[in-house]
Write an enzyme that holds these catalytic residues in place. Structure first.
Site, PDB file in Angstrom:
ATOM      1  N   GLU A  70      -5.453  -4.657  10.910  1.00 31.30           N
ATOM      2  CA  GLU A  70      -4.279  -3.547  11.049  1.00 31.30           C
ATOM      3  C   GLU A  70      -4.623  -2.738  12.241  1.00 31.30           C
ATOM      4  OE1 GLU A  70      -2.394  -2.498   7.080  1.00 31.30           O
ATOM      5  OE2 GLU A  70      -4.281  -1.233   7.269  1.00 31.30           O
ATOM      6  N   SER A 107       3.499  -2.119  10.416  1.00 35.83           N
ATOM      7  CA  SER A 107       4.936  -2.173  10.508  1.00 35.83           C
ATOM      8  C   SER A 107       5.556  -3.399  10.328  1.00 35.83           C
ATOM      9  CB  SER A 107       5.497  -1.457  12.081  1.00 35.83           C
ATOM     10  OG  SER A 107       5.016  -0.280  12.284  1.00 35.83           O
ATOM     11  N   HIS A 144      -9.462   1.397   5.126  1.00 34.97           N
ATOM     12  CA  HIS A 144      -8.260   1.437   5.695  1.00 34.97           C
ATOM     13  C   HIS A 144      -8.347   2.612   6.998  1.00 34.97           C
ATOM     14  CE1 HIS A 144      -4.066   2.685   6.314  1.00 34.97           C
ATOM     15  NE2 HIS A 144      -3.700   1.601   5.901  1.00 34.97           N
ATOM     16  N   GLY A 203       2.572   2.474  10.744  1.00 34.02           N
ATOM     17  CA  GLY A 203       3.694   3.288  10.422  1.00 34.02           C
ATOM     18  C   GLY A 203       4.305   3.809  11.681  1.00 34.02           C
ATOM     19  N   GLY A 212       2.725  -0.987   4.466  1.00 33.14           N
ATOM     20  CA  GLY A 212       2.908   0.286   4.120  1.00 33.14           C
ATOM     21  C   GLY A 212       4.509   0.873   3.709  1.00 33.14           C
ATOM     22  N   GLY A 213       5.014   1.488   4.863  1.00 29.54           N
ATOM     23  CA  GLY A 213       6.136   1.991   4.727  1.00 29.54           C
ATOM     24  C   GLY A 213       7.359   1.044   3.915  1.00 29.54           C
ATOM     25  N   GLU A 261      -6.749   5.123   7.612  1.00 34.11           N
ATOM     26  CA  GLU A 261      -6.425   6.410   7.451  1.00 34.11           C
ATOM     27  C   GLU A 261      -7.625   7.057   6.911  1.00 34.11           C
ATOM     28  OE1 GLU A 261      -2.870   5.689   5.570  1.00 34.11           O
ATOM     29  OE2 GLU A 261      -1.904   5.230   7.338  1.00 34.11           O
ATOM     30  N   ASN A 298       0.917  -1.124   0.042  1.00 37.54           N
ATOM     31  CA  ASN A 298      -0.059   0.140  -0.065  1.00 37.54           C
ATOM     32  C   ASN A 298       0.765   1.210  -0.002  1.00 37.54           C
ATOM     33  OD1 ASN A 298      -1.854   1.979   0.565  1.00 37.54           O
ATOM     34  ND2 ASN A 298      -2.346   1.477   2.621  1.00 37.54           N
ATOM     35  N   TRP A 299       1.081   1.739  -1.397  1.00 37.57           N
ATOM     36  CA  TRP A 299       1.834   3.002  -1.140  1.00 37.57           C
ATOM     37  C   TRP A 299       1.293   4.071  -0.734  1.00 37.57           C
ATOM     38  CZ3 TRP A 299       3.883   2.329  -7.185  1.00 37.57           C
ATOM     39  CH2 TRP A 299       4.824   1.437  -7.040  1.00 37.57           C
ATOM     40  N   LYS A 300       0.229   4.186  -0.309  1.00 34.86           N
ATOM     41  CA  LYS A 300      -0.528   5.505   0.307  1.00 34.86           C
ATOM     42  C   LYS A 300       0.004   6.692  -0.711  1.00 34.86           C
ATOM     43  CE  LYS A 300       0.047   3.481   4.763  1.00 34.86           C
ATOM     44  NZ  LYS A 300       0.132   3.700   6.178  1.00 34.86           N
TER      45      LYS A 300
HETATM   46  C1  PEP Z   1      -0.827  -0.002   6.217  1.00 35.51           C
HETATM   47  O1  PEP Z   1      -0.994   1.405   6.265  1.00 35.51           O
HETATM   48  O2  PEP Z   1      -1.473  -0.622   5.651  1.00 35.51           O
HETATM   49  C2  PEP Z   1       0.483  -0.049   6.748  1.00 35.51           C
HETATM   50  C3  PEP Z   1       0.318  -1.355   7.439  1.00 35.51           C
HETATM   51  O3  PEP Z   1       1.471   0.468   6.959  1.00 35.51           O
HETATM   52  P1  PEP Z   1       2.786   0.264   7.725  1.00 35.51           P
HETATM   53  O4  PEP Z   1       3.337  -0.953   6.971  1.00 35.51           O
HETATM   54  O5  PEP Z   1       3.829   1.563   7.452  1.00 35.51           O
HETATM   55  O6  PEP Z   1       2.725   0.135   9.334  1.00 35.51           O
END
Ligand code: PEP
Length: 249
Positions: free
Chosen positions: A165, A210, A95, A171, A231-232, A97, A9-11
């Site tokens: 999640e 994470s 999600h 993040g 994500g990250g 966010e 997920n590149w956001k």
């Molecule tokens: C996400 O936003 O779906 C996510 C899991 O982010 P991160 O891996 O950065 O925690």
């Protein structure tokens, strides 16, 4: 065992040029991997370019969001039929966010899931508790509310993936413990079984929060963990390739 599903997920990251650069390194590094499913969810602006690059590869095109109407006066929105037209296979819905910054409720999320399934998109439905809710020992209560609300009158089990999640792990670099992940995933599986019966065993439940090349192996091999949403650590091609190839040296 269900086939593992590993989704980036590149956001709100990467210009078109940056996405192309990433893919020029990432696609060859995972070529030939067929025993797990890989997905990338770029921004809408990159989706056509990324979609073209992913054609005839083993990587699925995903979207990060969708609206629940197919067309009309909804400034700034993108519809399920538009995603289908762009050859998107999976769409991430709910999600945290989106829930936090765009005030998406379980009702809105349910409408988005209905609209997406109607267009034959597959759905990655995200749920998870906040830190406050966990501290108040409300994790299961919250997950149940989100599952029941988001999946109200949803029948297409075969097109559903759930992503657990915990909001406090997204993040932050704070990963849920193995016990916390196992407990939440088992609970989600049981709730899905309550709704759908034994067929719920075929719904993949991903963990997100994470995930990194260092911790992937210990997470993805846990009971009821059928993949990860990243994500990250998915923004760097080398790091995401390491996550995809978690069982290789
Ligand atoms: C996400 O936003 O779906 C996510 C899991 O982010 P991160 O891996 O950065 O925690």
């Amino acid at each position: 065992m269900l086939q593992k599903f590993i989704v980036a997920n590149w956001k709100m990251n990467k210009t078109i040029g940056e996405a192309v650069d990433f893919l020029s390194q990432f696609i060859p590094s995972v070529e030939g991997i067929k025993d797990r499913e890989i997905g990338i969810a770029p921004t809408f602006l990159c989706i056509e370019t990324v979609g073209k690059a992913l054609k005839n590869t083993n990587i699925k095109l995903c979207a990060q969001n969708v609206f629940y109407e197919n067309k009309g006066a909804y400034t700034g929105e993108v519809s399920p039929s538009m995603l289908k037209d762009a050859e998107v296979e999976y769409v991430i819905i709910g999600h945290s966010e989106r829930r936090k910054y765009f005030h998406e409720t379980d009702e809105i999320i349910n409408k988005k899931i209905h609209a997406s399934l109607k267009e034959k998109l597959k759905v990655i439905f995200c749920i998870g508790e906040t830190l406050e809710e966990r501290k108040l020992e409300k994790t299961k209560e919250i997950l149940e509310i989100q599952i029941k609300g988001g999946l109200k009158n949803i029948e297409h089990v075969e097109a559903l993936t759930i992503a657990y999640e915990p909001v406090w792990a997204i993040g932050t670099g704070v990963v849920a413990t193995e016990e916390q992940i196992k407990e939440a995933h088992l609970f989600i599986r049981e709730k899905l079984r309550d709704i759908y019966g034994e067929i719920a065993n075929e719904i993949r439940i991903l963990y997100g929060g994470s995930v990194s090349p260092e911790n992937i192996k210990s997470i993805i091999t846990l009971d009821n963990v059928d993949g990860v949403l990243v994500g990250g650590a998915s923004l760097d091609p080398l790091s995401f390739a390491k996550i995809v190839k978690y069982d290789q040296k």
